[in-house]
Design a protein around this motif. Structure first.
Motif, PDB file in Angstrom:
ATOM      1  N   LEU A  82     -14.826 -19.237  79.350  1.00 45.10           N
ATOM      2  CA  LEU A  82     -14.462 -19.722  78.022  1.00 45.10           C
ATOM      3  C   LEU A  82     -14.658 -18.655  76.956  1.00 45.10           C
ATOM      4  O   LEU A  82     -15.599 -17.870  77.016  1.00 45.10           O
ATOM      5  CB  LEU A  82     -15.313 -20.935  77.649  1.00 45.10           C
ATOM      6  CG  LEU A  82     -15.186 -22.171  78.520  1.00 45.10           C
ATOM      7  CD1 LEU A  82     -16.255 -23.190  78.161  1.00 45.10           C
ATOM      8  CD2 LEU A  82     -13.808 -22.770  78.396  1.00 45.10           C
ATOM      9  N   GLU A  83     -13.767 -18.682  75.967  1.00 43.96           N
ATOM     10  CA  GLU A  83     -13.942 -17.846  74.783  1.00 43.96           C
ATOM     11  C   GLU A  83     -15.017 -18.500  73.916  1.00 43.96           C
ATOM     12  O   GLU A  83     -15.325 -19.689  74.054  1.00 43.96           O
ATOM     13  CB  GLU A  83     -12.628 -17.755  73.994  1.00 43.96           C
ATOM     14  CG  GLU A  83     -11.478 -17.118  74.757  1.00 43.96           C
ATOM     15  CD  GLU A  83     -11.720 -15.662  75.072  1.00 43.96           C
ATOM     16  OE1 GLU A  83     -12.337 -14.957  74.246  1.00 43.96           O
ATOM     17  OE2 GLU A  83     -11.298 -15.227  76.160  1.00 43.96           O
ATOM     18  N   ASP A  85     -15.115 -19.535  70.776  1.00 39.20           N
ATOM     19  CA  ASP A  85     -14.705 -20.718  70.005  1.00 39.20           C
ATOM     20  C   ASP A  85     -14.461 -21.925  70.902  1.00 39.20           C
ATOM     21  O   ASP A  85     -14.765 -23.051  70.520  1.00 39.20           O
ATOM     22  CB  ASP A  85     -13.455 -20.416  69.177  1.00 39.20           C
ATOM     23  CG  ASP A  85     -13.733 -19.425  68.060  1.00 39.20           C
ATOM     24  OD1 ASP A  85     -14.837 -19.480  67.486  1.00 39.20           O
ATOM     25  OD2 ASP A  85     -12.853 -18.605  67.763  1.00 39.20           O
ATOM     26  N   GLU A  86     -13.929 -21.690  72.074  1.00 39.86           N
ATOM     27  CA  GLU A  86     -13.708 -22.784  73.018  1.00 39.86           C
ATOM     28  C   GLU A  86     -15.041 -23.385  73.449  1.00 39.86           C
ATOM     29  O   GLU A  86     -15.203 -24.605  73.496  1.00 39.86           O
ATOM     30  CB  GLU A  86     -12.941 -22.269  74.237  1.00 39.86           C
ATOM     31  CG  GLU A  86     -11.564 -21.755  73.921  1.00 39.86           C
ATOM     32  CD  GLU A  86     -10.963 -20.921  75.031  1.00 39.86           C
ATOM     33  OE1 GLU A  86      -9.758 -20.635  74.942  1.00 39.86           O
ATOM     34  OE2 GLU A  86     -11.680 -20.538  75.979  1.00 39.86           O
ATOM     35  N   ARG A  87     -15.978 -22.518  73.750  1.00 37.81           N
ATOM     36  CA  ARG A  87     -17.308 -22.962  74.170  1.00 37.81           C
ATOM     37  C   ARG A  87     -17.987 -23.774  73.062  1.00 37.81           C
ATOM     38  O   ARG A  87     -18.595 -24.806  73.312  1.00 37.81           O
ATOM     39  CB  ARG A  87     -18.155 -21.752  74.546  1.00 37.81           C
ATOM     40  CG  ARG A  87     -19.455 -22.103  75.235  1.00 37.81           C
ATOM     41  CD  ARG A  87     -20.198 -20.851  75.695  1.00 37.81           C
ATOM     42  NE  ARG A  87     -19.405 -19.944  76.503  1.00 37.81           N
ATOM     43  CZ  ARG A  87     -19.150 -20.083  77.810  1.00 37.81           C
ATOM     44  NH1 ARG A  87     -19.650 -21.123  78.455  1.00 37.81           N
ATOM     45  NH2 ARG A  87     -18.420 -19.212  78.472  1.00 37.81           N
ATOM     46  N   TYR A 117      -8.380 -25.144  70.369  1.00 34.98           N
ATOM     47  CA  TYR A 117      -9.466 -24.557  71.155  1.00 34.98           C
ATOM     48  C   TYR A 117      -9.939 -25.541  72.229  1.00 34.98           C
ATOM     49  O   TYR A 117     -10.252 -25.145  73.356  1.00 34.98           O
ATOM     50  CB  TYR A 117     -10.650 -24.176  70.263  1.00 34.98           C
ATOM     51  CG  TYR A 117     -10.429 -22.932  69.453  1.00 34.98           C
ATOM     52  CD1 TYR A 117      -9.918 -21.772  70.022  1.00 34.98           C
ATOM     53  CD2 TYR A 117     -10.743 -22.903  68.095  1.00 34.98           C
ATOM     54  CE1 TYR A 117      -9.720 -20.624  69.276  1.00 34.98           C
ATOM     55  CE2 TYR A 117     -10.551 -21.760  67.336  1.00 34.98           C
ATOM     56  CZ  TYR A 117     -10.039 -20.622  67.934  1.00 34.98           C
ATOM     57  OH  TYR A 117      -9.845 -19.491  67.192  1.00 34.98           O
ATOM     58  N   HIS A 118      -9.968 -26.809  71.891  1.00 41.34           N
ATOM     59  CA  HIS A 118     -10.370 -27.827  72.864  1.00 41.34           C
ATOM     60  C   HIS A 118      -9.387 -27.860  74.031  1.00 41.34           C
ATOM     61  O   HIS A 118      -9.804 -27.866  75.199  1.00 41.34           O
ATOM     62  CB  HIS A 118     -10.454 -29.202  72.185  1.00 41.34           C
ATOM     63  CG  HIS A 118     -10.860 -30.292  73.122  1.00 41.34           C
ATOM     64  ND1 HIS A 118      -9.938 -31.123  73.727  1.00 41.34           N
ATOM     65  CD2 HIS A 118     -12.080 -30.682  73.567  1.00 41.34           C
ATOM     66  CE1 HIS A 118     -10.575 -31.976  74.500  1.00 41.34           C
ATOM     67  NE2 HIS A 118     -11.885 -31.733  74.419  1.00 41.34           N
ATOM     68  N   LYS A 120      -7.340 -25.508  75.089  1.00 45.74           N
ATOM     69  CA  LYS A 120      -7.471 -24.276  75.881  1.00 45.74           C
ATOM     70  C   LYS A 120      -8.707 -24.334  76.769  1.00 45.74           C
ATOM     71  O   LYS A 120      -8.658 -23.957  77.941  1.00 45.74           O
ATOM     72  CB  LYS A 120      -7.560 -23.058  74.953  1.00 45.74           C
ATOM     73  CG  LYS A 120      -6.228 -22.600  74.406  1.00 45.74           C
ATOM     74  CD  LYS A 120      -6.378 -21.331  73.589  1.00 45.74           C
ATOM     75  CE  LYS A 120      -6.914 -20.207  74.452  1.00 45.74           C
ATOM     76  NZ  LYS A 120      -7.086 -18.925  73.750  1.00 45.74           N
ATOM     77  N   ALA A 121      -9.796 -24.799  76.212  1.00 46.67           N
ATOM     78  CA  ALA A 121     -11.032 -24.898  76.976  1.00 46.67           C
ATOM     79  C   ALA A 121     -10.892 -25.887  78.142  1.00 46.67           C
ATOM     80  O   ALA A 121     -11.360 -25.617  79.256  1.00 46.67           O
ATOM     81  CB  ALA A 121     -12.180 -25.324  76.073  1.00 46.67           C
TER      82      ALA A 121
END
Length: 127
Positions: A82-83, A85-87, A117-118, A120-121
């Motif tokens: 995870l990036e 921001d995703e985390r 971001y959610h 993508k995560a």
């Protein structure tokens, strides 16, 4: 990690919040005085002290269960690619159990950016 696994923490958190509110209501109102004058009772005759004790016990058990669920999620998130921001979004949503509006405000992101971001995560943690 599936969406259902992540949602489990939210479900536990909502249930815990409901029970805590019920216990607070019982403590605030003291229940209904019995006609015999020997203690406070619920509408169906149960002793309020016993009801409060049972609720407190269930709340304690749920807190332990929620802590375990949150730790499982944390560990799985550490393993996922995870990036930052995703985390953050997943952590705030599924470990801290914050509402979406709280997450937008806390991170200073727009609703659409936070949900991006959610999404993508979620793609990354499902693989």
């Amino acid at each position: 990690m599936t969406k259902q696994e992540l949602e489990a923490a939210l479900v536990l958190h909502r249930r815990l919040t409901r029970l805590e509110n019920s216990l607070a209501d019982i403590r605030a109102t003291g229940g209904v005085k019995s006609s015999s004058g020997n203690g406070t009772r619920t509408g169906d005759g149960k002793d309020m002290g016993q009801v409060a004790a049972e609720l407190a016990e269930e709340i304690a058990e749920l807190r332990k269960e929620l802590e375990i669920e949150q730790e499982i999620i944390r560990r799985k998130m550490e393993e996922a690619p995870l990036e930052k921001d995703e985390r953050k979004v997943l952590l705030l949503r599924y470990v801290k159990c914050l509402k979406w509006a709280e997450i937008y405000q806390l991170l200073g992101y727009s609703k659409s950016r936070t949900l991006y971001y959610h999404a993508k995560a979620m793609e990354k943690v499902r693989t």
